[in-house]
Design a protein around this motif. Structure first.
Motif, PDB file in Angstrom:
ATOM      1  N   ASP A 187       0.824  -1.209   0.000  1.00  0.00           N
ATOM      2  CA  ASP A 187       0.000   0.000   0.000  1.00  0.00           C
ATOM      3  C   ASP A 187       0.858   1.260   0.000  1.00  0.00           C
ATOM      4  OD1 ASP A 187      -2.197  -1.683   0.250  1.00  0.00           O
ATOM      5  OD2 ASP A 187      -2.159  -1.587   2.444  1.00  0.00           O
TER       6      ASP A 187
ATOM      7  N   HIS B 176       4.607   2.906  -6.502  1.00  0.00           N
ATOM      8  CA  HIS B 176       4.246   4.100  -5.750  1.00  0.00           C
ATOM      9  C   HIS B 176       4.553   5.417  -6.461  1.00  0.00           C
ATOM     10  CE1 HIS B 176       3.664   1.315  -2.435  1.00  0.00           C
ATOM     11  NE2 HIS B 176       4.896   0.898  -2.572  1.00  0.00           N
TER      12      HIS B 176
ATOM     13  N   TRP C  21       0.496  -7.643  -8.209  1.00  0.00           N
ATOM     14  CA  TRP C  21       0.100  -6.447  -7.468  1.00  0.00           C
ATOM     15  C   TRP C  21      -1.413  -6.275  -7.529  1.00  0.00           C
ATOM     16  CZ3 TRP C  21       4.295  -2.908 -10.095  1.00  0.00           C
ATOM     17  CH2 TRP C  21       5.568  -3.306  -9.648  1.00  0.00           C
TER      18      TRP C  21
ATOM     19  N   ARG D 226      -4.072  -4.024  -5.477  1.00  0.00           N
ATOM     20  CA  ARG D 226      -3.739  -2.766  -6.142  1.00  0.00           C
ATOM     21  C   ARG D 226      -4.315  -2.787  -7.558  1.00  0.00           C
ATOM     22  NH1 ARG D 226       0.434   0.329  -4.171  1.00  0.00           N
ATOM     23  NH2 ARG D 226      -0.420   1.801  -5.703  1.00  0.00           N
TER      24      ARG D 226
END
Length: 320
Positions: free
Chosen positions: A122, A243, A291, A296
């Protein structure tokens, strides 16, 4: 034996092989498919003893024909790495048994001990986790095994680079020319070679403690000997794709803040970072899938391709 899911079911020969490597009276009562892996099937097995006590072990199985072809080398390498890591400051699974040529199992397999913790992918809490990742990698690079693993292999070449759809073609061509040069000289280090957030386990932060703790590092099939820059580059690329490019750039800083030493010259650093990043050009969908499975879902192939392109541009702007 009960199965947590059909995907977690153990094949008969493999179940029998696992049973021969358990303690007397133990048996497998539950299997769970572990998601997040790319190259192998991963299963967590719950084992119960005659007195009712339970424990867990983990099974890696190569079933894809490409990886089955290389399974003997990869599984032996991981088993040797796990044995080497026992008793060090690096928490890793312990090897239990290995069948690298599928002499006993349906497919090449490695049985290992189970580590507590979970992967955390996350965005929330990333600022606190990045220094922990960096310190963990510095600890890995400080290992000095009596017998060195194989020297690293590059995962792409200048001629094999394929930019993602919509990428800045001129920038990618310039980047490819950077890695066409001979590899810079380096001081060898013990490398994980696939170090990234998906292979690092964290505990859940207890009440009153905001920062989690790393409980272990998994997936040692690519263990190699090479420059620290290459491990840093791989984690940096993954952070950039997970990210955002700024986090890819930040990781190298965190590594040095943790005491790690990277190449002194910007051009040398650029070489290693691009050598890793450009290798993702043809495999974004492959990398993004676990992912997405981990929640995600916004990281579509196209979204990750855009981040990869932006990261390559950032590297050229920062270190070029």
């Amino acid at each position: 034996m009960t199965n947590h899911s059909e995907a977690g079911a153990l094949r008969p020969l493999t179940l029998a092989w696992v049973g021969r490597h358990l303690d007397a009276g133990e048996r497998v009562v539950r299997t769970e498919a572990l998601h997040g892996g790319i190259t192998a099937e991963m299963r967590r097995l719950t084992v119960v003893a005659r007195d009712g006590n339970t424990r867990r072990v983990v099974l890696r199985t190569f079933v894809d024909p490409h990886f089955v072809e290389h399974a003997e080398e990869l599984l032996n390498r991981e088993a040797e790495a796990l044995a080497l890591l026992a008793g060090t400051d690096v928490s890793a699974p312990g090897p239990v048994a290995v069948d690298p040529t599928a002499a006993h199992c349906e497919y090449p397999s490695l049985l290992m001990t189970h580590l507590p913790g979970r992967t955390v992918l996350d965005d929330e809490g990333l600022q606190a986790r990045v220094p922990l990742l960096a310190r963990q990698l510095v600890t890995i690079h400080a290992l000095r095994p009596v017998e060195r693993p194989e020297v690293y292999e590059a995962w792409t070449t200048a001629d094999a680079v394929v930019p993602p759809v919509g990428a800045d073609a001129a920038a990618w061509a310039a980047a490819a020319e950077v890695i066409r040069r001979p590899a810079p000289p380096y001081e060898g280090r013990f490398l994980h070679r696939d170090f990234h957030p998906g292979n690092v386990l964290f505990d859940a932060a207890p009440t009153g403690r905001a920062v989690p703790r790393i409980t272990g590092v998994v997936d040692w099939v690519q263990t190699s000997w090479g420059p620290a820059d290459l491990d840093v580059a791989h984690c940096s690329t993954n952070l950039a794709l997970l990210h955002g490019p700024a986090w890819g750039l930040r990781f190298a800083e965190a590594y040095e803040e943790a005491g790690g030493v990277l190449a002194a010259a910007a051009g040398e650093r650029l070489y290693w970072r691009l050598l890793d990043a450009l290798a993702f050009g043809t495999g974004v969908a492959w990398v993004a899938r676990p992912w997405q499975e981990a929640g995600r879902t916004e990281l579509t192939t196209r979204a990750v391709e855009k981040r990869l392109d932006a990261y390559v541009l950032a590297l050229l702007d920062t270190l070029g």
